[in-house]
Enzyme design. Sequence first.
Site: not given
Length: 484
Positions: A15, A17, A22, A112, A237, A375, A396
Amino acid sequence: MAEVPATGVAAVIVLAAGEGTRMRSRKSKLLHEVCGQSLLSWALDTAVAVRPERLVVTVGQFREQVEAHLDDIAPTAIRALQSEPRGTGHAVWCGLEALGEVAGEVVVTYGDVPMLSGQTLADLVAAHRDEGNTVTVLTALADDPTGYGRILRDDEGAVAAIVEHRDATAEQLSIREINAGVYVFDAAVLRAGLEQLQPSNRQNQLYLTDVIAYARSLGRRVGAQIESDAWQTRGVNDRVQLAALNQEMNRRILEGWMLKGVTVIDPSSTWIDRSVSLAEDVELWPDTCLRGATTVGEGAVIGPSTRLTDVEVGSGAQIMRSEATLAVIGEGAVVGPFSYLRPGTELGPGGKIGAFVETKAARIGAGAKVPHLTYCGDAVIGQGSNIGAGTIFANYDGAVKNTTTVGERSFIGSDSVLVAPVEIADDTFIAAGSVITRPVEAGSLAVARGVQRNIPGWVARRRTQRSGHPPESAPAGSTAETQE
Ligand code: UD1
Ligand code: CA
């Protein structure tokens, strides 16, 4: 303790759904994580332990998010839509509708309740079979049963019904045995029971729990298994409960690793995902977080203050005060303090990535060192090379990323810029402060910087020009030079 059943059940309905109001979240509650895994994926891992022929997930609230997540973690699971949250009974009904024909055992669990173990679910199925039950429900003895459905037993001690907290009498409220919300049902009785459900309760919902009394009214056996580990029956919850479950799950994961020979210096600040794997004699210092598919070899020392996500750490390596993602760190290599290893970093055995170094898509050979302030992106560095302090791999050009190759045993002087694409061969020496834009052949020295000029007396002359007269205590000869 029963083994995981040899024959699987017909179906598990998870389940998922419910509204999860909360949580106060834009994200479905079921996608929130415990130890690196969504609540829903914990629930599905548990469900597969009873080897269901078919696995159904009821979806409703946050349907798109939940379904997209299911595409990732359980693409073959059947989705049943419950378009309105009309209660747990209605949710299971939607699950049965999606299944169509089904006979035998149907297990119902929640999306849950992440700590429910596969073994507990398998034990429930085994008890259901051994006792010849029509319904078997998982229960727990709660210190504080507030909010839960209470288990009502008859004079023989058999389960007679479940009453919700909201609908219970004062006497029923004192019952400590609660419904965990996990059941094994005979499919036919479940379907018949759901068909006759009425929303005759305070919440005006269709309660799955009413199927218990229905089964009893048919004279069928209803059994209960009491789970002594209360954590396994706890649902999420709100975020307070989410944190509590995370902490307990993490505590158990750490305990498991400690018993397998891992030293955890401060369990309260160490977090390990379930998917992580550690060898013996690994040592974890405080404030360390190991995530995803991270694996750590024997005797490696990690932390303090380190987070590794999907990182492979070789045995005997040391990583301190650093962050790494999708990287491979070789045996006996040293990383940190304050290093940042981005995806595609591969540090060879005995290599080093030191303080204030950032790496990305960088293959650094065995024994090679990038010790300070660098780097290093899109780079291949051969074994035994040394990259001087402050070197920049300029990968780059504003449009594309290019690769820099440094051969074996080469020495890059401090503060050099290697402008990609460029190849520096084996056994080369780059003078400090060079800007390298062209290939450097094996064995060569490359110097690419302004030639030093020394101009004697320049400082004194400038001071004179600025003040308009010679300095008061000018060194001998300085006046003559000014007049040159
Ligand atoms: C339910 C049980 C209660 C039990 C408790 C254990 C009922 C009537 N009550 O109460 O006896 O002690 O679980 O945690 O079953 N869901 C849907 N669709 C719906 C309603 C719920 O999918 O229409 C899902 C929720 O997402 C959740 C689960 O079912 O995962 C439980 O629903 P929830 O409303 O939290 O039930 P509780 O009131 O906690
Ligand atoms: Ca609940």
